[in-house]
Design a protein around this motif. Structure first.
Motif, PDB file in Angstrom:
ATOM      1  N   THR A 176      -2.374 -10.562  -0.913  1.00 12.02           N
ATOM      2  CA  THR A 176      -1.960  -9.174  -0.495  1.00 12.02           C
ATOM      3  C   THR A 176      -1.067  -9.246  -1.562  1.00 12.02           C
ATOM      4  OG1 THR A 176      -0.982  -8.008   1.499  1.00 12.02           O
ATOM      5  CG2 THR A 176      -0.701 -10.263   1.207  1.00 12.02           C
TER       6      THR A 176
ATOM      7  N   LEU B  24      -7.233  -5.693   5.235  1.00 13.26           N
ATOM      8  CA  LEU B  24      -7.022  -5.051   3.794  1.00 13.26           C
ATOM      9  C   LEU B  24      -8.658  -4.739   2.755  1.00 13.26           C
ATOM     10  CD1 LEU B  24      -5.480  -5.797   0.745  1.00 13.26           C
ATOM     11  CD2 LEU B  24      -6.834  -7.817   0.281  1.00 13.26           C
ATOM     12  N   HIS B  25      -8.097  -3.858   2.701  1.00  6.72           N
ATOM     13  CA  HIS B  25      -9.465  -2.718   2.396  1.00  6.72           C
ATOM     14  C   HIS B  25      -9.941  -1.600   3.497  1.00  6.72           C
ATOM     15  CE1 HIS B  25     -10.088  -6.334  -0.651  1.00  6.72           C
ATOM     16  NE2 HIS B  25      -9.645  -5.519  -1.108  1.00  6.72           N
ATOM     17  N   GLY B  26      -9.009  -2.031   4.434  1.00 10.73           N
ATOM     18  CA  GLY B  26      -9.187  -1.084   5.045  1.00 10.73           C
ATOM     19  C   GLY B  26     -10.090  -1.481   6.082  1.00 10.73           C
TER      20      GLY B  26
ATOM     21  N   GLN C 141      -3.333  -0.161   4.802  1.00  9.01           N
ATOM     22  CA  GLN C 141      -4.778   0.404   3.991  1.00  9.01           C
ATOM     23  C   GLN C 141      -5.637   0.562   4.746  1.00  9.01           C
ATOM     24  OE1 GLN C 141      -6.275  -1.810   1.585  1.00  9.01           O
ATOM     25  NE2 GLN C 141      -4.638  -2.748  -0.812  1.00  9.01           N
TER      26      GLN C 141
ATOM     27  N   SER D  34       0.624   2.674   4.733  1.00  3.08           N
ATOM     28  CA  SER D  34       2.111   2.808   3.460  1.00  3.08           C
ATOM     29  C   SER D  34       1.115   4.315   3.845  1.00  3.08           C
ATOM     30  CB  SER D  34       0.944   2.246   2.924  1.00  3.08           C
ATOM     31  OG  SER D  34       1.013   2.488   2.004  1.00  3.08           O
TER      32      SER D  34
ATOM     33  N   LYS E 191      -3.815   5.198  -1.425  1.00  2.00           N
ATOM     34  CA  LYS E 191      -3.523   5.179   0.354  1.00  2.00           C
ATOM     35  C   LYS E 191      -4.415   6.742   1.199  1.00  2.00           C
ATOM     36  CE  LYS E 191      -2.468   1.592   0.474  1.00  2.00           C
ATOM     37  NZ  LYS E 191      -1.195   1.504  -0.836  1.00  2.00           N
ATOM     38  N   ASN E 192      -5.324   6.439   1.961  1.00  2.00           N
ATOM     39  CA  ASN E 192      -5.757   7.871   2.661  1.00  2.00           C
ATOM     40  C   ASN E 192      -5.075   9.150   2.714  1.00  2.00           C
ATOM     41  OD1 ASN E 192      -5.437   6.248   5.191  1.00  2.00           O
ATOM     42  ND2 ASN E 192      -7.394   6.151   5.878  1.00  2.00           N
TER      43      ASN E 192
ATOM     44  N   ASN F  99      -1.590  10.301   1.447  1.00  2.00           N
ATOM     45  CA  ASN F  99      -0.905  10.250   0.289  1.00  2.00           C
ATOM     46  C   ASN F  99      -0.124  10.926  -0.001  1.00  2.00           C
ATOM     47  OD1 ASN F  99       0.160  10.539  -2.460  1.00  2.00           O
ATOM     48  ND2 ASN F  99      -2.287  11.140  -2.911  1.00  2.00           N
TER      49      ASN F  99
ATOM     50  N   MET G 272     -11.487   1.607   2.181  1.00  2.00           N
ATOM     51  CA  MET G 272     -10.802   1.694   1.216  1.00  2.00           C
ATOM     52  C   MET G 272     -10.221   1.126  -0.020  1.00  2.00           C
ATOM     53  SD  MET G 272      -8.180   4.519   2.419  1.00  2.00           S
ATOM     54  CE  MET G 272      -7.178   4.727   1.100  1.00  2.00           C
TER      55      MET G 272
END
Ligand SMILES: Cc1ncc(COP(=O)(O)O)c(C=O)c1O
Length: 419
Positions: free
Chosen positions: A82, A130-132, A157, A178, A183-184, A186, A334
């Protein structure tokens, strides 16, 4: 020329027009939109409380500080794979990070490793999606329930992910998202904490009560910085200039290409929450986030389509490790992470074929010298952290490019074309 960048900011170019209008109109700090955003995130995640924070990491600090004040226990079990400031937030909240190794299929906490570390000094478990990609919340929740400790979700994420139908961030005792630039959702900088715990929510709000808004000058600098990057990866500039820069950086130096935009280059140990982080999200940013929430589902459909395409196109290659979905998980990818033994060679091959991809810059925090006092041997995290190559899934990324990536990876491994 067909050349697409490794990433693009979500919400562009609209978000820059919006920012320019707000800066010129002097409205950054005006309006009740932070409360509207909080209500909307609470609704979408099925939680009683959502509280906007200046960054997700600050939200994590506030959660931990409040929860650790309830107990003598100090240890927080978390994934070492992370960003380093997640670890720092445990330290700043006067907790002790305990790294548990990851499940290589997801890159997230392995519940068996977590279970083996539980003792009466453990105050909480922090799972990261992590990574969605969703962590194994079912088994982690069972471990935490048996130990009588809270499970927290780092959903920085993973906004839009689901676990057995429940929203990411809606399963653990508390979670944070976040709203940062990569990020998706933003708004350049920002986060949201969610929980059903009334006392926790009240304590977080009380802690933030005296914090001022993020300063206009700070936001303007951040927006200009992001605008320059957005221009560099735009269709007008990227194919002619930036891709050559990315390529030569990646080929010349071990991780230079990845490090260009990385905040993980120089990990440091923090003992206190920096004073300039003690700020509040502005109404302008809340308006930006609300605006993007309207597009989130459509963006997700696109990401999942690309993820499917990568998965189907690479599934038969023994050299490529694909993220393996857990039953009940709806991941959001993501981006789409693949694991390969020789990622720099593969990256170079793809860059030379005009396909811009980046190696994951996040490392195994358990091995960072700054975290030596908390070192634990986490061989899976070490292995995953040095193997991940990220394939793009952002909204504009064309399917035809994703197919080119698949073909080029197959060529690299001398596999026959997809049937
Ligand atoms: C897994 C993870 N956790 C936490 C964060 C922190 O988010 P923020 O930058 O909003 O503090 C990030 C940011 O990239 C992240 O990737």
């Amino acid at each position: 020329m067909s050349a697409w960048p490794r990433f693009k900011f979500y919400g562009t170019p609209r978000i820059f027009l919006q920012a320019a209008g707000e800066i010129l109109g002097g409205t950054i700090h005006k309006g009740d939109d932070v409360a509207r955003l909080e209500a909307e995130i609470a609704r979408l995640t099925g939680r009683r409380h959502a509280i906007a924070t200046p960054q997700a990491r600050v939200g994590l600090f506030l959660i931990l500080e409040a929860l650790l004040a309830r107990t003598e226990r100090r240890k927080v079990v978390l994934s070492p794979y992370t960003i380093y400031d997640v670890v720092n937030m445990v330290v700043c909240a006067r907790g002790v990070p305990v790294f548990a190794d990851v499940d290589p299929r997801t890159g997230n906490l392995d519940p068996d490793q977590v279970a083996a570390l539980i003792d009466d000094g453990v105050a909480a478990v922090l799972s990261t999606h992590l990574h969605g990609i969703m962590a194994d919340l079912g088994r982690l929740a069972a471990v935490c329930e048996a130990a009588g400790i809270p499970l927290l979700e780092d959903a920085a994420q993973a906004f839009g992910g689901r676990w057995q139908g429940r929203a990411a961030g809606g399963v653990g005792h508390a979670a944070m998202f976040s709203l940062g630039r990569a990020k998706n959702i933003n708004c350049f900088y920002g986060g949201v904490v969610v929980t059903d715990d009334d006392a926790l929510a009240a304590s977080i709000r009380a802690h933030m009560a005296d914090w001022p808004d993020l300063a206009t000058s700070f936001l303007v600098k951040r927006i200009i910085h992001c605008a320059i990057i957005a221009l560099a990866v735009s269709r007008a500039i990227f194919p002619w200039l930036t891709r050559h820069v990315f390529r030569s950086l990646a080929i010349r130096g071990e991780r230079k290409g990845a490090a260009l935009f990385s905040t993980e280059r120089n990990p440091l140990l923090r003992s206190h929450l920096p004073p300039d982080w003690q700020r509040r999200l502005t109404p302008m940013q809340a308006r930006m986030a609300l605006d993007q929430l309207r597009r989130a589902d459509a963006d997700q459909v696109h990401r999942l389509r690309l993820a499917r395409l990568y998965r189907d196109g690479l599934a038969d290659l023994p050299q490529v490790g694909l993220p393996r979905p857990l039953p009940g998980a709806d991941d959001i990818f993501m981006p789409f992470p693949i694991q390969v033994a020789d990622r720099l060679a593969l990256q170079e091959y793809l860059l030379n074929a005009g396909l811009d991809v980046v190696v994951q810059h996040i490392g195994n925090c358990a091995d960072y010298p700054v975290f030596a006092p908390f070192h634990r041997d986490c061989p899976q995290a070490r292995q995953v952290a040095k193997s991940v190559l990220l394939l793009p899934t952002y909204p504009e990324y064309p399917e035809v490019e994703a197919r080119r990536i698949v073909r080029a990876i197959r060529d690299f491994y001398k596999a026959p074309p997809e049937s």
